[in-house]
Write a protein that holds these residues in place. Structure first.
Motif, PDB file in Angstrom:
ATOM      1  N   MET A   7       0.844  -1.198   0.000  1.00 17.21           N
ATOM      2  CA  MET A   7       0.000   0.000   0.000  1.00 17.21           C
ATOM      3  C   MET A   7       0.879   1.247   0.000  1.00 17.21           C
ATOM      4  N   LEU A   8       0.627   2.128  -0.962  1.00 18.94           N
ATOM      5  CA  LEU A   8       1.339   3.404  -1.023  1.00 18.94           C
ATOM      6  C   LEU A   8       0.378   4.503  -0.591  1.00 18.94           C
ATOM      7  N   VAL A   9       0.880   5.438   0.169  1.00 17.12           N
ATOM      8  CA  VAL A   9       0.055   6.556   0.632  1.00 17.12           C
ATOM      9  C   VAL A   9       0.720   7.861   0.210  1.00 17.12           C
ATOM     10  N   CYS A  10      -0.066   8.752  -0.372  1.00 17.09           N
ATOM     11  CA  CYS A  10       0.443  10.090  -0.659  1.00 17.09           C
ATOM     12  C   CYS A  10      -0.648  11.100  -0.350  1.00 17.09           C
ATOM     13  N   LEU A  58       5.018   5.295   2.478  1.00 17.16           N
ATOM     14  CA  LEU A  58       4.560   6.675   2.418  1.00 17.16           C
ATOM     15  C   LEU A  58       5.332   7.460   1.369  1.00 17.16           C
ATOM     16  N   GLY A  59       4.620   8.258   0.598  1.00 19.60           N
ATOM     17  CA  GLY A  59       5.281   9.173  -0.328  1.00 19.60           C
ATOM     18  C   GLY A  59       6.035  10.214   0.487  1.00 19.60           C
ATOM     19  N   PRO A  60       7.123  10.767  -0.068  1.00 23.19           N
ATOM     20  CA  PRO A  60       7.934  11.739   0.679  1.00 23.19           C
ATOM     21  C   PRO A  60       7.118  12.922   1.204  1.00 23.19           C
ATOM     22  N   GLN A  61       6.048  13.296   0.481  1.00 30.12           N
ATOM     23  CA  GLN A  61       5.268  14.466   0.900  1.00 30.12           C
ATOM     24  C   GLN A  61       4.415  14.207   2.131  1.00 30.12           C
ATOM     25  N   VAL A  62       4.265  12.950   2.537  1.00 37.61           N
ATOM     26  CA  VAL A  62       3.516  12.651   3.769  1.00 37.61           C
ATOM     27  C   VAL A  62       4.400  11.963   4.815  1.00 37.61           C
ATOM     28  N   ARG A  63       5.703  12.168   4.724  1.00 40.93           N
ATOM     29  CA  ARG A  63       6.643  11.523   5.658  1.00 40.93           C
ATOM     30  C   ARG A  63       6.344  11.911   7.106  1.00 40.93           C
ATOM     31  N   PHE A  64       5.731  13.086   7.305  1.00 43.68           N
ATOM     32  CA  PHE A  64       5.387  13.536   8.668  1.00 43.68           C
ATOM     33  C   PHE A  64       4.379  12.598   9.341  1.00 43.68           C
TER      34      PHE A  64
END
Length: 105
Positions: A7-10, A58-64
């Motif tokens: 599963m990838l999340v962005c 997780l995509g880099p933009q949601v690393r938080f």
């Protein structure tokens, strides 16, 4: 080898959909049986419950969101996709990272 659910999340689920198709091509080429899908961060909890993935990337933009997902998913690896691999849409490398993390579990 068991089928792997990745599963990838962005943020919106859009940018990762291209990465998903590149990862699927790489999986076919490598003979890896995998279900790979992307979802928006707002729908991630629903997808986790529905699909029970073997790994969450997780995509880099949601690393938080990493720490939050690690708490929610103590039984599966949760990783942030390498920014360079993400930027270059390197499906092969991201797939290998996912498989490595699942197998290391």
């Amino acid at each position: 080898m068991a089928k792997k659910t990745i599963m990838l999340v962005c943020s919106a689920g859009m940018s990762t959909s291209l990465l998903v198709s590149k990862m699927q091509k790489a999986a076919e080429a490598d003979g890896v049986e995998a279900e790979i899908f992307a979802t928006a961060s707002t729908d991630a909890d629903n997808k986790l419950a529905e699909k029970h993935p073997d790994i969450l990337m997780l995509g880099p933009q949601v690393r938080f969101m990493l720490a939050g997902f690690q708490q929610k998913c103590p039984n599966i690896p949760v990783e942030v996709i390498d920014m360079q691999d993400y930027g270059m849409m390197n499906g092969e490398k991201v797939l290998r990272e996912a498989v490595r993390a699942i197998d290391a579990q």
